[in-house]
Design an enzyme around this catalytic site. Structure first.
Site, PDB file in Angstrom:
ATOM      1  CE  LYS A   9      -3.860  -2.293   2.261  1.00 54.66           C
ATOM      2  NZ  LYS A   9      -4.846  -2.180   3.385  1.00 54.66           N
ATOM      3  CE1 TYR A  49      -9.558  -3.272   0.338  1.00 53.79           C
ATOM      4  CE2 TYR A  49      -8.371  -1.111  -0.486  1.00 53.79           C
ATOM      5  CZ  TYR A  49      -8.303  -2.393   0.259  1.00 53.79           C
ATOM      6  OH  TYR A  49      -6.998  -2.676   0.633  1.00 53.79           O
ATOM      7  CG  PHE A  57     -13.375   1.741   6.988  1.00 52.68           C
ATOM      8  CD1 PHE A  57     -12.864   1.021   5.664  1.00 52.68           C
ATOM      9  CD2 PHE A  57     -13.890   1.060   7.816  1.00 52.68           C
ATOM     10  CE1 PHE A  57     -12.955  -0.164   5.576  1.00 52.68           C
ATOM     11  CE2 PHE A  57     -14.099  -0.392   7.648  1.00 52.68           C
ATOM     12  CZ  PHE A  57     -13.657  -1.034   6.503  1.00 52.68           C
ATOM     13  NE  ARG A  85      -6.562 -12.161   5.145  1.00 48.14           N
ATOM     14  CZ  ARG A  85      -7.356 -10.946   5.075  1.00 48.14           C
ATOM     15  NH1 ARG A  85      -7.245 -10.292   4.022  1.00 48.14           N
ATOM     16  NH2 ARG A  85      -8.186 -10.638   6.166  1.00 48.14           N
ATOM     17  CB  THR A  91      -7.310  -5.398   9.983  1.00 44.75           C
ATOM     18  OG1 THR A  91      -7.762  -6.503   9.199  1.00 44.75           O
ATOM     19  CG2 THR A  91      -7.397  -4.099   9.105  1.00 44.75           C
ATOM     20  NE  ARG A 102      -2.427  -5.537   7.396  1.00 44.86           N
ATOM     21  CZ  ARG A 102      -3.628  -6.036   6.587  1.00 44.86           C
ATOM     22  NH1 ARG A 102      -4.136  -7.157   7.543  1.00 44.86           N
ATOM     23  NH2 ARG A 102      -4.251  -5.534   5.465  1.00 44.86           N
ATOM     24  CG  ASN A 112      -3.595  -2.111   6.881  1.00 47.25           C
ATOM     25  OD1 ASN A 112      -3.385  -1.786   5.583  1.00 47.25           O
ATOM     26  ND2 ASN A 112      -4.545  -2.876   7.151  1.00 47.25           N
ATOM     27  CG  HIS A 115      -5.284  -6.204  -0.441  1.00 53.06           C
ATOM     28  ND1 HIS A 115      -6.627  -6.436   0.263  1.00 53.06           N
ATOM     29  CD2 HIS A 115      -5.497  -7.020  -1.396  1.00 53.06           C
ATOM     30  CE1 HIS A 115      -7.152  -7.147  -0.444  1.00 53.06           C
ATOM     31  NE2 HIS A 115      -6.751  -7.569  -1.394  1.00 53.06           N
ATOM     32  CD  GLU A 126      -8.876  -8.993  -3.815  1.00 59.21           C
ATOM     33  OE1 GLU A 126      -9.896  -8.380  -2.985  1.00 59.21           O
ATOM     34  OE2 GLU A 126      -7.811  -9.374  -3.420  1.00 59.21           O
TER      35      GLU A 126
HETATM   36  P1  RTP Z   1      -7.122  -5.805   3.284  1.00 57.11           P
HETATM   37  O1  RTP Z   1      -8.423  -6.144   2.652  1.00 57.11           O
HETATM   38  O2  RTP Z   1      -6.514  -4.621   3.013  1.00 57.11           O
HETATM   39  O3  RTP Z   1      -6.103  -6.894   3.179  1.00 57.11           O
HETATM   40  O4  RTP Z   1      -7.330  -5.701   4.926  1.00 57.11           O
HETATM   41  P2  RTP Z   1      -8.130  -6.605   5.834  1.00 57.11           P
HETATM   42  O5  RTP Z   1      -8.789  -7.863   5.141  1.00 57.11           O
HETATM   43  O6  RTP Z   1      -7.184  -7.012   6.833  1.00 57.11           O
HETATM   44  O7  RTP Z   1      -9.309  -5.502   6.234  1.00 57.11           O
HETATM   45  P3  RTP Z   1     -10.393  -5.311   5.772  1.00 57.11           P
HETATM   46  O8  RTP Z   1     -11.801  -5.188   6.562  1.00 57.11           O
HETATM   47  O9  RTP Z   1     -11.016  -5.971   4.385  1.00 57.11           O
HETATM   48  O10 RTP Z   1     -10.541  -3.753   5.260  1.00 57.11           O
HETATM   49  C1  RTP Z   1      -9.955  -3.231   4.223  1.00 57.11           C
HETATM   50  C2  RTP Z   1      -8.956  -2.044   4.590  1.00 57.11           C
HETATM   51  O11 RTP Z   1      -9.679  -0.959   5.013  1.00 57.11           O
HETATM   52  C3  RTP Z   1      -8.770  -0.147   5.986  1.00 57.11           C
HETATM   53  N1  RTP Z   1      -9.633  -0.408   7.351  1.00 57.11           N
HETATM   54  N2  RTP Z   1      -9.755   1.025   7.816  1.00 57.11           N
HETATM   55  N3  RTP Z   1     -10.684   2.662   9.939  1.00 57.11           N
HETATM   56  C4  RTP Z   1     -10.820   1.431   9.935  1.00 57.11           C
HETATM   57  O12 RTP Z   1     -11.531   1.447  11.032  1.00 57.11           O
HETATM   58  C5  RTP Z   1     -10.418   0.535   8.957  1.00 57.11           C
HETATM   59  N4  RTP Z   1     -10.845  -0.478   9.126  1.00 57.11           N
HETATM   60  C6  RTP Z   1     -10.209  -1.028   7.733  1.00 57.11           C
HETATM   61  C7  RTP Z   1      -7.542  -0.848   6.150  1.00 57.11           C
HETATM   62  O13 RTP Z   1      -6.693  -0.361   5.209  1.00 57.11           O
HETATM   63  C8  RTP Z   1      -7.962  -2.409   5.670  1.00 57.11           C
HETATM   64  O14 RTP Z   1      -6.854  -2.965   5.352  1.00 57.11           O
HETATM   65 MG    MG Z   2     -10.046  -7.600   3.241  1.00 56.06          MG
END
Ligand code: RTP
Ligand code: MG
Length: 138
Positions: A9, A49, A57, A85, A91, A102, A112, A115, A126
Site C-alpha cells: 500500500k 474496494y 471508512f 494472510r 488488520t 503489519r 497498514n 493487502h 482481484e
Molecule cells: P485488506 O482487505 O486490505 O487486505 O485488509 P483486511 O482484509 O485485513 O481488512 P478489511 O476489513 O478488508 O479492510 C480493508 C482495509 O480498510 C482499511 N480499514 N480501515 N478505519 C478503519 O476502521 C478501517 N478498517 C479497515 C484498512 O486499510 C484495511 O486493510
Molecule cells: Mg479485506
C-alpha cells in the site's frame, strides 16, 4: 498450487519498504509470479474496494489507496491465500502477531502496509482487476 493477490500500500511504498516486504514474502516460501507499480485513480480504488462501499471508512480508505503509488503482485504457493494472510497479520497492527508484515511495518489500522485476498473467489477477481494472463509467469 494456489494464487493470491497482494498490494504493497502507499504508506509502505512511500517508506521504501518494497524490498523488505518482498523479502518476507519470498522467505515465507511464496513465489512472486507477477508484479508492477501502479498509481490508482479514486475510481479504481473504489472499484477495487467495492465490497466496503457501505462501511464508514470507505471514503478515507479509497482516498488513502490513491494517495500514492502501490505495488500490486500475484503470489503463488500451496495454500497461498491463507499463508499470506498469516504473514500479513491482523488488520489493526496493535493486534498483529510478532513476525508479521503489519507488526513490523503498519502505521495504523488504515495505513497498514499490505493487502491480501481473503478467499479463492476474491483472489480471482482481484488478480483479474490488475493483471491479464500474459503478465503472470508461474
Ligand atoms: P485488506 O482487505 O486490505 O487486505 O485488509 P483486511 O482484509 O485485513 O481488512 P478489511 O476489513 O478488508 O479492510 C480493508 C482495509 O480498510 C482499511 N480499514 N480501515 N478505519 C478503519 O476502521 C478501517 N478498517 C479497515 C484498512 O486499510 C484495511 O486493510
Ligand atoms: Mg479485506
Amino acid at each position: 498450487m494456489e494464487r493470491t493477490f497482494s498490494i504493497i500500500k502507499p504508506d509502505a511504498v512511500e517508506r521504501n519498504l518494497i524490498g523488505s516486504i518482498f523479502q518476507m514474502i519470498e522467505e515465507a516460501g511464496l513465489r512472486i509470479v507477477a508484479t508492477k507499480k501502479i498509481h490508482m485513480t479514486k475510481a479504481q480504488a473504489e472499484g477495487f474496494y467495492a465490497v466496503h462501499s457501505e462501511r464508514p471508512f470507505f471514503n478515507s480508505l479509497t482516498e488513502y489507496m490513491c494517495s500514492g503509488p502501490c505495488v500490486v503482485s500475484v503470489l503463488e504457493g500451496e495454500n497461498a491465500i491463507k499463508r499470506y494472510r498469516e504473514l500479513m497479520g491482523a488488520t489493526n497492527p496493535e493486534q498483529a502477531a510478532e513476525g508479521t508484515i503489519r507488526k513490523r511495518f503498519a502505521q495504523n489500522i488504515e495505513a497498514n502496509a499490505v493487502h491480501g485476498s481473503d478467499a479463492p473467489e476474491t483472489a480471482a477477481v482481484e488478480i483479474s482487476y490488475f493483471f491479464n494472463q500474459l503478465e503472470i509467469v508461474g
